[in-house]
Every structure is written in C-alpha cells, then in structure tokens.
Write a protein that holds these residues in place. Structure first.
Motif, PDB file in Angstrom:
ATOM      1  N   ILE A  36       0.854  -1.186   0.000  1.00 57.49           N
ATOM      2  CA  ILE A  36       0.000   0.000   0.000  1.00 57.49           C
ATOM      3  C   ILE A  36       0.887   1.231   0.000  1.00 57.49           C
ATOM      4  O   ILE A  36       1.609   1.493   0.961  1.00 57.49           O
ATOM      5  CB  ILE A  36      -0.957   0.012   1.205  1.00 57.49           C
ATOM      6  CG1 ILE A  36      -1.912  -1.168   1.120  1.00 57.49           C
ATOM      7  CG2 ILE A  36      -1.734   1.324   1.252  1.00 57.49           C
ATOM      8  CD1 ILE A  36      -2.897  -1.253   2.257  1.00 57.49           C
ATOM      9  N   GLY A  37       0.842   1.955  -1.112  1.00 53.02           N
ATOM     10  CA  GLY A  37       1.564   3.212  -1.203  1.00 53.02           C
ATOM     11  C   GLY A  37       0.676   4.326  -0.682  1.00 53.02           C
ATOM     12  O   GLY A  37      -0.548   4.227  -0.725  1.00 53.02           O
ATOM     13  N   VAL A  38       1.282   5.365  -0.159  1.00 52.23           N
ATOM     14  CA  VAL A  38       0.503   6.475   0.376  1.00 52.23           C
ATOM     15  C   VAL A  38       1.056   7.795  -0.125  1.00 52.23           C
ATOM     16  O   VAL A  38       2.262   7.967  -0.299  1.00 52.23           O
ATOM     17  CB  VAL A  38       0.496   6.473   1.928  1.00 52.23           C
ATOM     18  CG1 VAL A  38      -0.308   5.309   2.458  1.00 52.23           C
ATOM     19  CG2 VAL A  38       1.888   6.447   2.511  1.00 52.23           C
ATOM     20  N   GLN A  39       0.148   8.696  -0.404  1.00 52.77           N
ATOM     21  CA  GLN A  39       0.485  10.087  -0.657  1.00 52.77           C
ATOM     22  C   GLN A  39       0.105  10.812   0.616  1.00 52.77           C
ATOM     23  O   GLN A  39      -0.981  10.612   1.150  1.00 52.77           O
ATOM     24  CB  GLN A  39      -0.310  10.644  -1.840  1.00 52.77           C
ATOM     25  CG  GLN A  39       0.002   9.973  -3.159  1.00 52.77           C
ATOM     26  CD  GLN A  39       1.403  10.342  -3.628  1.00 52.77           C
ATOM     27  OE1 GLN A  39       1.861  11.460  -3.470  1.00 52.77           O
ATOM     28  NE2 GLN A  39       2.087   9.356  -4.195  1.00 52.77           N
ATOM     29  N   MET A  40       0.988  11.643   1.109  1.00 51.88           N
ATOM     30  CA  MET A  40       0.716  12.331   2.363  1.00 51.88           C
ATOM     31  C   MET A  40       1.296  13.730   2.337  1.00 51.88           C
ATOM     32  O   MET A  40       2.115  14.059   1.483  1.00 51.88           O
ATOM     33  CB  MET A  40       1.268  11.526   3.541  1.00 51.88           C
ATOM     34  CG  MET A  40       2.744  11.222   3.457  1.00 51.88           C
ATOM     35  SD  MET A  40       3.206   9.896   4.572  1.00 51.88           S
ATOM     36  CE  MET A  40       4.315   8.982   3.508  1.00 51.88           C
ATOM     37  N   GLU A  41       0.836  14.509   3.273  1.00 53.34           N
ATOM     38  CA  GLU A  41       1.311  15.879   3.401  1.00 53.34           C
ATOM     39  C   GLU A  41       1.980  16.014   4.758  1.00 53.34           C
ATOM     40  O   GLU A  41       1.385  15.736   5.793  1.00 53.34           O
ATOM     41  CB  GLU A  41       0.142  16.859   3.300  1.00 53.34           C
ATOM     42  CG  GLU A  41       0.569  18.299   3.326  1.00 53.34           C
ATOM     43  CD  GLU A  41      -0.604  19.242   3.164  1.00 53.34           C
ATOM     44  OE1 GLU A  41      -0.671  20.219   3.923  1.00 53.34           O
ATOM     45  OE2 GLU A  41      -1.449  18.973   2.291  1.00 53.34           O
ATOM     46  N   GLY A  42       3.278  16.442   4.717  1.00 53.76           N
ATOM     47  CA  GLY A  42       4.007  16.671   5.956  1.00 53.76           C
ATOM     48  C   GLY A  42       3.455  17.905   6.654  1.00 53.76           C
ATOM     49  O   GLY A  42       2.733  18.711   6.063  1.00 53.76           O
ATOM     50  N   LEU A  43       3.800  18.061   7.922  1.00 52.75           N
ATOM     51  CA  LEU A  43       3.270  19.187   8.682  1.00 52.75           C
ATOM     52  C   LEU A  43       3.725  20.527   8.122  1.00 52.75           C
ATOM     53  O   LEU A  43       3.081  21.537   8.308  1.00 52.75           O
ATOM     54  CB  LEU A  43       3.654  19.051  10.157  1.00 52.75           C
ATOM     55  CG  LEU A  43       3.005  17.861  10.867  1.00 52.75           C
ATOM     56  CD1 LEU A  43       3.412  17.829  12.335  1.00 52.75           C
ATOM     57  CD2 LEU A  43       1.497  17.909  10.754  1.00 52.75           C
ATOM     58  N   SER A  44       4.845  20.528   7.407  1.00 63.73           N
ATOM     59  CA  SER A  44       5.318  21.784   6.806  1.00 63.73           C
ATOM     60  C   SER A  44       4.686  22.010   5.436  1.00 63.73           C
ATOM     61  O   SER A  44       5.076  22.920   4.719  1.00 63.73           O
ATOM     62  CB  SER A  44       6.842  21.748   6.679  1.00 63.73           C
ATOM     63  OG  SER A  44       7.231  20.684   5.828  1.00 63.73           O
ATOM     64  N   GLY A  45       3.709  21.162   5.056  1.00 71.32           N
ATOM     65  CA  GLY A  45       3.014  21.332   3.785  1.00 71.32           C
ATOM     66  C   GLY A  45       3.648  20.595   2.625  1.00 71.32           C
ATOM     67  O   GLY A  45       3.142  20.642   1.512  1.00 71.32           O
ATOM     68  N   GLU A  46       4.775  19.904   2.858  1.00 71.21           N
ATOM     69  CA  GLU A  46       5.435  19.193   1.762  1.00 71.21           C
ATOM     70  C   GLU A  46       4.642  17.953   1.371  1.00 71.21           C
ATOM     71  O   GLU A  46       4.005  17.317   2.196  1.00 71.21           O
ATOM     72  CB  GLU A  46       6.855  18.797   2.161  1.00 71.21           C
ATOM     73  CG  GLU A  46       6.893  17.737   3.242  1.00 71.21           C
ATOM     74  CD  GLU A  46       8.298  17.348   3.659  1.00 71.21           C
ATOM     75  OE1 GLU A  46       9.129  17.093   2.771  1.00 71.21           O
ATOM     76  OE2 GLU A  46       8.551  17.303   4.871  1.00 71.21           O
ATOM     77  N   SER A  47       4.645  17.614   0.104  1.00 72.61           N
ATOM     78  CA  SER A  47       4.006  16.409  -0.403  1.00 72.61           C
ATOM     79  C   SER A  47       5.032  15.281  -0.372  1.00 72.61           C
ATOM     80  O   SER A  47       6.136  15.430  -0.881  1.00 72.61           O
ATOM     81  CB  SER A  47       3.518  16.649  -1.832  1.00 72.61           C
ATOM     82  OG  SER A  47       2.919  15.474  -2.324  1.00 72.61           O
ATOM     83  N   VAL A  48       4.655  14.161   0.257  1.00 70.14           N
ATOM     84  CA  VAL A  48       5.577  13.041   0.427  1.00 70.14           C
ATOM     85  C   VAL A  48       4.872  11.764  -0.020  1.00 70.14           C
ATOM     86  O   VAL A  48       3.705  11.556   0.283  1.00 70.14           O
ATOM     87  CB  VAL A  48       6.017  12.890   1.907  1.00 70.14           C
ATOM     88  CG1 VAL A  48       6.974  11.729   2.079  1.00 70.14           C
ATOM     89  CG2 VAL A  48       6.622  14.176   2.432  1.00 70.14           C
ATOM     90  N   SER A  49       5.590  10.919  -0.753  1.00 70.26           N
ATOM     91  CA  SER A  49       5.094   9.591  -1.115  1.00 70.26           C
ATOM     92  C   SER A  49       5.818   8.580  -0.255  1.00 70.26           C
ATOM     93  O   SER A  49       6.984   8.767   0.090  1.00 70.26           O
ATOM     94  CB  SER A  49       5.389   9.285  -2.585  1.00 70.26           C
ATOM     95  OG  SER A  49       4.678  10.153  -3.413  1.00 70.26           O
ATOM     96  N   GLY A  50       5.149   7.516   0.069  1.00 70.53           N
ATOM     97  CA  GLY A  50       5.795   6.493   0.880  1.00 70.53           C
ATOM     98  C   GLY A  50       5.053   5.188   0.821  1.00 70.53           C
ATOM     99  O   GLY A  50       4.152   4.988   0.011  1.00 70.53           O
TER     100      GLY A  50
END
Length: 186
Positions: A36-50
């Motif tokens: 399961i891949g996830v797209q997420m937003e870090g607390l500083s607003g950065e877009s991160v895939s993981g």
C-alpha cells in the motif's frame, strides 16, 4: 576548542545533514497494489510519497485525513515508510486494557473488560469449509432463524407451548374415540 573536537563536530554535522528525523504527516490518498503506497502531506506542507508498513496478518487502508508517523529510510524523504497510523475521528472510546478494530463506517470488534467481545456490523458472513462449533451452554438469538438445511437435535426441542416429546405423547395416545392407535407411533 581543540582540533580533534572540531573535526568530530564537523563530521557529526556532515552526517546529520543527510539524516531526517521521523516526522508526522496527514494521509492524502492510498495507492493499492501488492504494497500500500501512500500520498501524504508533511506538517510543513510538503508532499511526500511512501509505503504503509503493516504488521503481518493485518492490513488497513486509512482514509484521507488519518495521521501518520513517518520514517525517512536512510534520511531520504524519497524513501519514506509509515510505521504507525491513527485516526481519532473513528476510534472507539476504550478503557485501559481493552482492544478494538474499527472502520470509518461504524463497524467494530471491541474486546471489552469483563471478557466480553462485542461485534457491531450490518451483515456478518462466515465462510467456513467444514464446520462451526460453539462450545457454550447457551446460544441466544433475538430475531428469526432461517436454515437452508436440516436441523438435528440430540436434546429436546420446545416452543412457547410445549416440548416436541409432549406432542409425540399426545399423538401416540389418541385413538379417535375408541379406534386403533396411530401406526407408526412417533
């Protein structure tokens, strides 16, 4: 500060520049596949895939808005893994020592204090190849029962009027006003 201390401090600083500490992120969407891949937003607003790491035998796909604890493997955000997820919007209220599984739709399995397990859902389907066995002195049901196959009882069967044995006794003793007893007897 002596030369050796400065060299150690500079080396540590150089290593730390390539390392990212674990961070919190919010789920944006899932990518379903073998992992399961996830797209997420870090607390500083950065877009991160993981990748959503999960325990063996357990799988979940959190809704957008769930919170993640993310570890950047090798200090690189481009290789991030979610090591924990949480979503307080749907979590059951638990007492110390209790455990639950739950969904955003309100389904849950709640292992409560006092050795009670409560399952809440709209439809519960068991797909069992051979047999289901309840080892308990009593099974209660609040609604109707429908069985597609036969029913066999090793004990007595009764309704709100009397037991089937009592019905058999009544049948076997009748003689239509002095005639022959029924044959065969029940």
């Amino acid at each position: 500060m002596n030369n050796m201390a400065r060299l150690v401090r500079d080396q540590v600083a150089r290593v730390m520049r390539g390392f990212r500490l674990p961070f919190r992120a919010v789920s944006a969407r899932n990518i379903h596949g073998k992992l399961i891949g996830v797209q997420m937003e870090g607390l500083s607003g950065e877009s991160v895939s993981g990748e959503l790491f999960q325990h063996y035998g357990f799988s979940s796909a959190p809704q957008p808005g769930a919170e993640y604890l993310v570890v950047a493997v090798g200090g690189k955000s481009s290789h991030s893994v979610v090591v924990a997820s949480e979503d307080g919007r749907y979590r059951l209220k638990l007492r110390d020592g209790e455990v639950s599984l739950y969904t955003d739709e309100g389904d849950y399995v709640h292992m409560k204090r006092g050795r009670v397990i409560e399952v809440v859902t709209d439809d519960l389907v068991f797909k069992v190849k051979n047999k289901v066995r309840f080892e308990t002195p009593l099974v209660e049901m609040s609604g109707d029962q429908h069985t597609e196959g036969s029913i066999k009882a090793d004990g007595e069967i009764a309704d709100h009027t009397r037991a089937m044995k009592k019905d058999r006794d009544i049948y076997n003793s009748h003689d239509h006003g002095g005639g022959a007893k029924p044959s065969p007897l029940q």
